[in-house]
Design a protein around this motif. Structure first.
Motif, short mmCIF file in Angstrom:
data_model
loop_
_atom_site.label_atom_id
_atom_site.label_comp_id
_atom_site.label_asym_id
_atom_site.label_seq_id
_atom_site.Cartn_x
_atom_site.Cartn_y
_atom_site.Cartn_z
N ALA A 64 52.33 -20.95 3.96
CA ALA A 64 51.03 -21.58 4.24
C ALA A 64 50.85 -21.81 5.73
O ALA A 64 49.75 -21.61 6.26
CB ALA A 64 50.93 -22.90 3.47
N ALA A 65 51.91 -22.22 6.42
CA ALA A 65 51.81 -22.45 7.87
C ALA A 65 51.55 -21.15 8.62
O ALA A 65 50.73 -21.11 9.54
CB ALA A 65 53.08 -23.12 8.39
N SER A 66 52.23 -20.07 8.23
CA SER A 66 52.02 -18.80 8.92
C SER A 66 50.61 -18.26 8.65
O SER A 66 49.97 -17.69 9.53
CB SER A 66 53.08 -17.78 8.54
N ARG A 67 50.12 -18.47 7.43
CA ARG A 67 48.75 -18.05 7.12
C ARG A 67 47.75 -18.84 7.95
O ARG A 67 46.80 -18.28 8.49
CB ARG A 67 48.48 -18.27 5.62
N SER A 68 48.00 -20.12 8.10
CA SER A 68 47.13 -20.96 8.92
C SER A 68 47.16 -20.51 10.38
O SER A 68 46.13 -20.47 11.05
CB SER A 68 47.55 -22.42 8.80
N ASP A 69 48.36 -20.18 10.87
CA ASP A 69 48.49 -19.69 12.25
C ASP A 69 47.71 -18.40 12.46
O ASP A 69 47.05 -18.23 13.47
CB ASP A 69 49.96 -19.46 12.60
N ARG A 70 47.79 -17.48 11.49
CA ARG A 70 47.05 -16.22 11.60
C ARG A 70 45.55 -16.46 11.60
O ARG A 70 44.82 -15.83 12.36
CB ARG A 70 47.44 -15.28 10.46
N MET A 71 45.08 -17.36 10.73
CA MET A 71 43.65 -17.65 10.68
C MET A 71 43.20 -18.28 11.99
O MET A 71 42.12 -17.96 12.50
CB MET A 71 43.34 -18.57 9.51
N GLU A 72 44.01 -19.17 12.54
CA GLU A 72 43.67 -19.81 13.82
C GLU A 72 43.61 -18.78 14.95
O GLU A 72 42.69 -18.80 15.76
CB GLU A 72 44.71 -20.89 14.15
N LYS A 73 44.56 -17.85 14.97
CA LYS A 73 44.56 -16.80 15.99
C LYS A 73 43.34 -15.90 15.84
O LYS A 73 42.69 -15.54 16.82
CB LYS A 73 45.84 -15.98 15.92
N THR A 74 43.00 -15.56 14.61
CA THR A 74 41.83 -14.74 14.36
C THR A 74 40.56 -15.44 14.85
O THR A 74 39.70 -14.82 15.47
CB THR A 74 41.70 -14.43 12.85
N HIS A 75 40.48 -16.73 14.59
CA HIS A 75 39.32 -17.50 15.04
C HIS A 75 39.24 -17.54 16.56
O HIS A 75 38.17 -17.37 17.15
CB HIS A 75 39.39 -18.91 14.47
N ARG A 76 40.38 -17.78 17.21
CA ARG A 76 40.38 -17.81 18.68
C ARG A 76 39.99 -16.46 19.25
O ARG A 76 39.22 -16.38 20.21
CB ARG A 76 41.77 -18.20 19.20
N ASP A 77 40.50 -15.37 18.66
CA ASP A 77 40.16 -14.03 19.14
C ASP A 77 38.67 -13.75 18.97
O ASP A 77 38.03 -13.18 19.86
CB ASP A 77 40.98 -12.98 18.40
N LEU A 78 38.12 -14.14 17.83
CA LEU A 78 36.69 -13.94 17.60
C LEU A 78 35.86 -14.73 18.61
O LEU A 78 34.91 -14.21 19.19
CB LEU A 78 36.32 -14.36 16.18
N ALA A 79 36.25 -15.97 18.84
CA ALA A 79 35.52 -16.80 19.81
C ALA A 79 35.59 -16.19 21.21
O ALA A 79 34.60 -16.16 21.94
CB ALA A 79 36.08 -18.22 19.82
N GLU A 80 36.75 -15.67 21.57
CA GLU A 80 36.89 -15.05 22.88
C GLU A 80 36.04 -13.80 22.99
O GLU A 80 35.38 -13.58 24.01
CB GLU A 80 38.36 -14.72 23.15
N ARG A 81 36.03 -12.98 21.94
CA ARG A 81 35.19 -11.77 21.97
C ARG A 81 33.72 -12.14 22.07
O ARG A 81 32.95 -11.47 22.77
CB ARG A 81 35.45 -10.92 20.72
N MET A 82 33.30 -13.17 21.36
CA MET A 82 31.91 -13.59 21.43
C MET A 82 31.54 -14.08 22.82
O MET A 82 30.45 -13.78 23.32
CB MET A 82 31.63 -14.68 20.39
#
Length: 86
Positions: A64-82
């Motif tokens: 669950a923690a690693s899944r949360s970390d991946r989702m957080e990284k995906t969100h940060r990457d999306l925000a940076e691309r935007m």
């Protein structure tokens, strides 16, 4: 003199908002405290350390923690691309 004051205050406000948005960019940061919380939780719900139920509980919490970390990284990457207009 009044327009200059307004412009300076507006610039200061925008700067504060911009920095405030970046201040908590890394919300999920696993620490020793979260490890202790996982240990306490699994001992209470899975049994003593070393038991199969405890091991399964720790494994589930790690997944669950690693899944949360991946989702957080995906969100940060999306925000940076935007922000970069990509």
């Amino acid at each position: 003199m009044r327009p200059k004051t307004f412009i300076r205050l507006a610039a200061l406000g925008l700067t504060a908002l911009s920095l405030g948005g970046c201040a908590n960019l890394e919300r999920h940061n696993p620490t020793a405290q979260s490890q202790t919380d996982d240990d306490t939780y699994c001992q209470a719900n899975g049994g003593p350390q070393g038991s199969p139920a405890y091991s399964a509980c720790r494994k589930d919490r790690d997944v669950a923690a690693s899944r949360s970390d991946r989702m957080e990284k995906t969100h940060r990457d999306l925000a940076e691309r935007m922000l970069n207009g990509q």
